[in-house]
Motif scaffolding. Structure first.
Motif, PDB file in Angstrom:
ATOM      1  N   THR A   7     106.605 129.821  23.491  1.00  0.00           N
ATOM      2  CA  THR A   7     107.045 130.579  24.658  1.00  0.00           C
ATOM      3  C   THR A   7     107.910 129.704  25.552  1.00  0.00           C
ATOM      4  O   THR A   7     107.633 128.524  25.746  1.00  0.00           O
ATOM      5  CB  THR A   7     105.847 131.148  25.453  1.00  0.00           C
ATOM      6  N   VAL A  25      99.325 129.578  22.913  1.00  0.00           N
ATOM      7  CA  VAL A  25     100.609 129.194  22.322  1.00  0.00           C
ATOM      8  C   VAL A  25     100.491 127.880  21.549  1.00  0.00           C
ATOM      9  O   VAL A  25      99.642 127.042  21.832  1.00  0.00           O
ATOM     10  CB  VAL A  25     101.702 129.054  23.400  1.00  0.00           C
ATOM     11  N   LEU A  28     105.299 125.264  24.000  1.00  0.00           N
ATOM     12  CA  LEU A  28     105.684 125.812  25.297  1.00  0.00           C
ATOM     13  C   LEU A  28     106.710 124.879  25.928  1.00  0.00           C
ATOM     14  O   LEU A  28     106.494 123.674  26.011  1.00  0.00           O
ATOM     15  CB  LEU A  28     104.452 125.953  26.197  1.00  0.00           C
TER      16      LEU A  28
END
Length: 203
Positions: A7, A25, A28
């Motif tokens: 992300t 996640v 990141l």
């Protein structure tokens, strides 16, 4: 399904809690200048065990992922900015100013303006609105003292709304008039009032 999840958290870090375990996640990314770190520094969180190919080969810097001497000063600047941002997360001043800004715009433009996004579940510092029947770029060009971004792009004289607005089911005639305003840690009510005044004069 064993699919890696990355992300881009550039807009979120420093504004809302961003915890990698809660988000689930594997990767990141962080952009330092978005949270008052020096320009030119960022970070990539990599969950332990996530396979990553080296970006620049030739030396063992950054765990062998990118050859080249690290910029320690910028890295320390990013760390300090993150510390300060975490202290400011509970400060509701920016959100209160954003909501005041929206209330003032809605009070003046009434049915001629629309809010983009969820009324509550959105970043506390960002206000995306559409001036219905207008073109966002034209509005910004009429107010050169204002720094903001539009939700559309002009290609060969044709104004097209962004793919994000299309995915949000925003109508073309509405999306063309989109402007995204971003408030900062040091934004004041007086500055908001001045922007509202300029918009009233020139839209």
């Amino acid at each position: 399904y064993n699919i890696l999840f990355h992300t881009d958290a550039a807009q979120a870090v420093g504004k809302i809690p961003t915890r990698v375990d809660e988000l689930g996640v594997d990767l990141l990314s962080v952009a330092g200048h978005k949270l008052y770190a020096p320009k030119g520094i960022g970070a990539l969180y990599i969950r332990r065990g996530t396979p990553i190919e080296s970006l620049v080969h030739g030396a063992g810097h950054e765990g062998g992922r990118r050859a080249g001497t690290e910029n320690i000063l910028l890295a320390v600047g990013l760390g300090m900015a993150c510390d300060l941002a975490s202290e400011n997360l509970k400060n509701a001043k920016t959100k209160e100013l954003r909501d005041y800004f929206w209330d003032e715009l809605k009070r003046y433009f009434k049915e001629g303006i629309a809010l983009n996004g969820h009324p509550e579940e959105r970043l506390p510092n960002t206000l995306s609105v559409s001036f219905i029947g207008k073109v966002g770029q034209d509005i910004l060009e009429s107010i050169p003292e204002l720094a903001a971004s539009t939700g559309s792009a002009c290609h060969s004289g044709m104004v097209q709304i962004s793919s994000v607005l299309k995915a949000m089911k925003v109508e073309e005639r509405v999306g063309k008039g989109t402007i995204r305003f971003s408030l900062g840690r040091y934004t004041t009510k007086e500055e908001i009032d001045e922007v509202v005044r300029l918009l009233k004069e020139r839209v």
